[in-house]
Design an enzyme around this catalytic site. Structure first.
Site, short mmCIF file in Angstrom:
data_model
loop_
_atom_site.label_atom_id
_atom_site.label_comp_id
_atom_site.label_asym_id
_atom_site.label_seq_id
_atom_site.Cartn_x
_atom_site.Cartn_y
_atom_site.Cartn_z
N SER A 686 0.97 -1.19 0.07
CA SER A 686 -0.06 0.09 -0.05
C SER A 686 0.92 1.28 0.02
O SER A 686 0.37 2.33 -0.04
CB SER A 686 -0.85 0.00 1.09
OG SER A 686 -0.37 -0.12 2.35
N LYS A 729 -6.22 3.71 9.05
CA LYS A 729 -5.26 4.58 8.45
C LYS A 729 -5.64 6.15 8.42
O LYS A 729 -4.91 7.03 8.76
CB LYS A 729 -5.20 4.00 6.95
CG LYS A 729 -4.21 2.82 6.90
CD LYS A 729 -4.09 2.48 5.19
CE LYS A 729 -3.22 1.12 5.31
NZ LYS A 729 -3.20 0.79 3.85
#
Length: 809
Positions: A686, A729
């Site tokens: 990611s 996140k």
């Protein structure tokens, strides 16, 4: 015992003779026998000395009671043996050891006292009858019986005894056998009293018959005991002999077995388990009580009886009550609470529903374990917890077979015994921390436990019977899913517990944590007052976590300091904890209130990462150096992250024209990619767009916006792919003071699951191409396409020889 025949007197024509007399104890001396004994009594010593001064003849008669030290004539049997003193030795202690040979039996007619010792007038038996066929037949019978007796009596040497009785004289034969029989003093005296050898042979034969029968019975008892004992240790022998005798007499202790039988009948076991328990009880009754097998069998029965077979907790099915309990114990977690209430609703509608298997997945400190306890409290069930962290032996789940020494059931059965009911809430804590080695895979053993279709007949290796786990409510907890085998995940309903937002942490602290820590430290509301500002500052500057465990620890730290002041200053002492005086209690802040970069810089990008403790921000730095085309990656990057960096560089090379870079810009430079906090391993795809943005910024000399974060996987063609852990996140970005983020277009559907305050606070850009990322992230436009002039090449350093592509280090 057969009664002895009448004593036959010596013939009237026998001689009369006066001899010194010595009473003897605990023995009967027969004619023809050599017998040693010790003389110690003064009267006996004088009688012995009198005999030694004469013809060494002495009359030896047995005392009726050996405990009398100074016997009278009435205390001594009248029939005894005239003995010849073969040897006498005076011992150091004053006693005399003598060896006497028995000559013939005689009867004391008169006993008188002479100078401190007895003198007996005895009548001797004269002559012996001639041998006839009846006497010979009696001798043969007695000899045959004595041979049988010696074979059965282990204390006698067979060869020696058989040699001793090979004689033709009936008197000598009967006396020799009588002297070697293992019978009582009284019985031996009865044989000595018989003067007629023929009668004595008959009486000896009768005694031998009785003794042989007793020895055969004793041997039969010993054989039965030995058959019952699988290991014939000496220390068990007497106990087993007593048991066998009691069995022979029809007696025995049955109360313990009756109690076990009653418990088995009332335990509510299924039919097959009941039959096995009954069979095991029968085995136990037949076993020696002190044997090792008996202990194993008894322990097995105890475990069968200890496990709950029919006892159940009375379940509370009220949805309103359950909702109150869950709300009182936990803040937020609405989806989890909804699922639990749905479960209770189904329990009301379905009579016997199958047990559910829930799995709470989330960072440490978000309330997974305490939520399981709240479920038990809300449903009125017992609660048991089994920690699986570090378990690597399959036997921990299924137990060991009974063939092993010290075997026990597995932790599943042990926990059911601890619960005491067959429908508890069973928490399998840290199910993601299990390991496997040569002892087996415990995760595979859990497949049966956590399958509603199979756990109705769970079989523990130790119990070796089917046990029904279908009514148990299993709740598993885990921090991550990727370490849990897919087959095990498939058997559980996964419920994710995401990290808390700042607002949620504030409410949890106000409603739960402060009150709990006050109680733990003995304070009341007046002693310690926490303002919202203090709690918010504590969340921002002293903790950095997805859950609230460290926050609770810091609150407890403050309460302990206040408690010390209360003890010192009195119970009316009051402390108000505010944002301004917080550092007096906790010291300097451990974290900066915001991790936003102070200025926008070239090659410095803020990425977003997911960890086991929640989300975090991840700065990525790129530096372009003079060199020979090397790509250096540092910061403990995993293989997947290194491949993402390679893919990002390949994308930049393919788009060099749009970035205003020469086509062969990479030939004369080195590129260093570093992710700070190098002691922490990092991996995952990611960070792809983060690294690509940092590369583009460093090569094009365009700064990256300091107030924006990003996450997404990149392909070689610049496509941005979806990522996981979106909520964690974004919470990390929010905690760090970043309120704008670039996300993959495919993750737009996940925004619906974000908390309302987070959706409102964050500005989200959804992109599907890397070009769109650069347009949002860079502070200025990319430079126009430049010609490959000498000046442009000089900007990035001269090309190396034999280098076509950057090399990853």
């Amino acid at each position: 015992m057969t009664q002895a025949k009448e004593t036959r007197e010596p013939r009237e024509k026998g001689d009369l003779r006066k001899l010194p007399m010595m009473p003897i104890r605990d023995m009967v001396i027969f004619p023809y026998m050599m017998t040693p004994f010790v003389v110690g009594r003064e009267s006996s010593v004088r009688a012995l000395e009198e005999a030694l001064t004469g013809d060494r003849k002495i009359f030896l008669a047995t005392q009726r009671d050996a405990g009398i030290d100074e016997p009278r004539p009435d205390d001594i049997y009248s029939v005894g043996t005239i003995g010849n003193i073969v040897q006498s030795v005076k011992m150091p202690d004053g006693n005399i050891k003598v060896l006497v040979e028995g000559l013939e039996r005689a009867k004391a007619v008169e006993i008188s006292d002479s100078d401190g010792f007895f003198v007996a007038t005895v009548r001797l038996a004269k002559g012996h009858p001639e041998t006839n066929p009846q006497i010979e037949q009696a001798m043969q019978r007695v000899t045959s019986l004595f041979e049988q007796y010696v074979k059965l009596q282990q204390s006698l040497n067979y060869e020696t005894m058989i040699a001793a009785v090979r004689m033709d004289e009936p008197a000598k034969l009967s006396d020799t056998i009588a002297a070697n029989l293992q019978i009582s003093i009284e019985e031996k005296q009865e044989l000595l009293d018989i003067f007629d050898p023929a009668d004595r042979l008959t009486r000896v034969a009768d005694v031998l018959d009785v003794e042989i029968e007793k020895l055969n019975m004793d041997r039969s008892i010993q054989s039965r005991v030995k058959r019952q004992m699988e290991r014939a240790q000496k220390e068990y022998y007497l106990n087993e002999k007593i048991k066998a005798i009691q069995k022979e007499l029809g007696r025995g202790e049955k109360s313990e077995f009756d109690e076990l039988r009653k418990k088995i009948e009332t335990a509510g076991m299924p039919k097959d388990v009941f039959e096995k328990a009954t069979q095991e009880l029968k085995k136990l009754e037949a076993m020696p009580p002190m044997s090792a097998e008996s202990t194993v069998s008894r322990n097995y029965l105890d475990w069968l009886l200890a496990v709950p077979w029919k006892k159940k907790s009375k379940e509370t099915r009220s949805i309103d009550h359950a909702e109150k309990v869950l709300n009182a114990d936990h803040y937020g977690l609405e989806k989890i609470k909804e699922r639990i209430l749905e479960f209770l609703a189904v329990r009301q509608l379905v009579k016997n529903p199958k047990g559910s298997i829930l799995c709470f997945v989330g960072a440490p400190g978000v309330g997974k374990t305490s939520l399981g306890m709240s479920i038990a409290k809300a449903t009125g069930r017992k609660f048991v917890r089994l920690s699986l962290g570090g378990v690597r032996d399959e036997a921990e789940i299924r137990g060991h077979r009974r063939t092993y020494i010290g075997a026990l059931p597995g932790q599943i059965i042990q926990s059911m015994k601890k619960a005491g009911t067959k429908n508890p809430v069973f928490m399998l804590d840290e199910v993601d921390k299990m390991a496997s080695d040569f002892r087996g895979d415990p995760a595979s053993a859990l497949l049966e436990v956590l399958d509603p279709e199979q756990n109705t007949a769970f079989q523990d290796h130790y119990l070796d019977v089917e046990y029904d786990l279908s009514q148990v409510l299993f709740v598993a907890t885990a921090n991550v899913l990727h370490t849990i085998p897919a087959a095990l995940q498939d058997r559980m309903e996964i419920l994710r517990l995401h990290g808390y937002t700042e607002a949620e942490k504030l409410e949890i602290a106000k409603q739960y944590l402060v009150r709990k820590q006050r109680e733990n430290t003995g304070l009341d509301e007046k002693n310690a007052v926490f303002t919202d500002g203090a709690l918010t500052e504590m969340i921002r500057s002293y903790t950095r976590e997805a859950g609230v465990r460290n926050l609770e620890r810091e609150i407890g730290n403050i309460c302990r300091k206040v408690a010390r002041r209360v003890v010192k200053n009195g119970s009316k002492h009051k402390d108000e904890i505010t944002a301004e005086n917080l550092n007096e209690f906790l010291g300097v802040p451990k974290f900066r209130s915001s991790q936003v970069h102070e200025t926008s810089e070239v090659g410095l990008v803020t990425g977003l990462a997911w960890t086991e403790v929640g989300g975090s921000i991840l700065s990525t730095e790129v530096q372009v150096l003079d060199g020979k085309g090397k790509l250096t990656l540092t910061g403990q990057l995993g293989d997947v992250m290194q491949e993402s960096a390679q893919a990002a560089l390949s994308y930049i090379r393919s788009r060099s024209h749009h970035l205003g870079l020469p086509r062969d810009f990479y030939r004369n430079i080195d590129i260093h990619v570093h992710v700070p906090e190098g002691a922490i391993p990092k991996d995952g795809p990611s960070a792809g767009i983060t690294i690509a943005t940092a590369l583009a910024s460093a090569l094009a000399k365009v700064p990256v916006r300091r107030d924006i974060a990003m996450t997404g996987e990149i392909t070689l063609r610049g496509k941005v792919l979806a990522i996981g852990g979106l909520k964690e996140k974004l919470l990390a970005a929010h905690r760090a003071g970043i309120f704008e983020a670039i996300l993959p277009q495919e993750n737009q559907k996940d925004v619906a699951e974000l908390p309302d305050n987070l959706r409102t606070a964050m500005k989200l850009h959804f992109v599907d191409r890397m070009d769109d990322v650069l347009k949002v992230a860079l502070e200025g436009p990319l430079p126009e396409m430049r010609e490959e002039t000498p000046e442009a090449l000089a900007t990035v350093a001269p090309p190396p020889a034999n280098s076509d592509q950057p090399r990853a280090h």
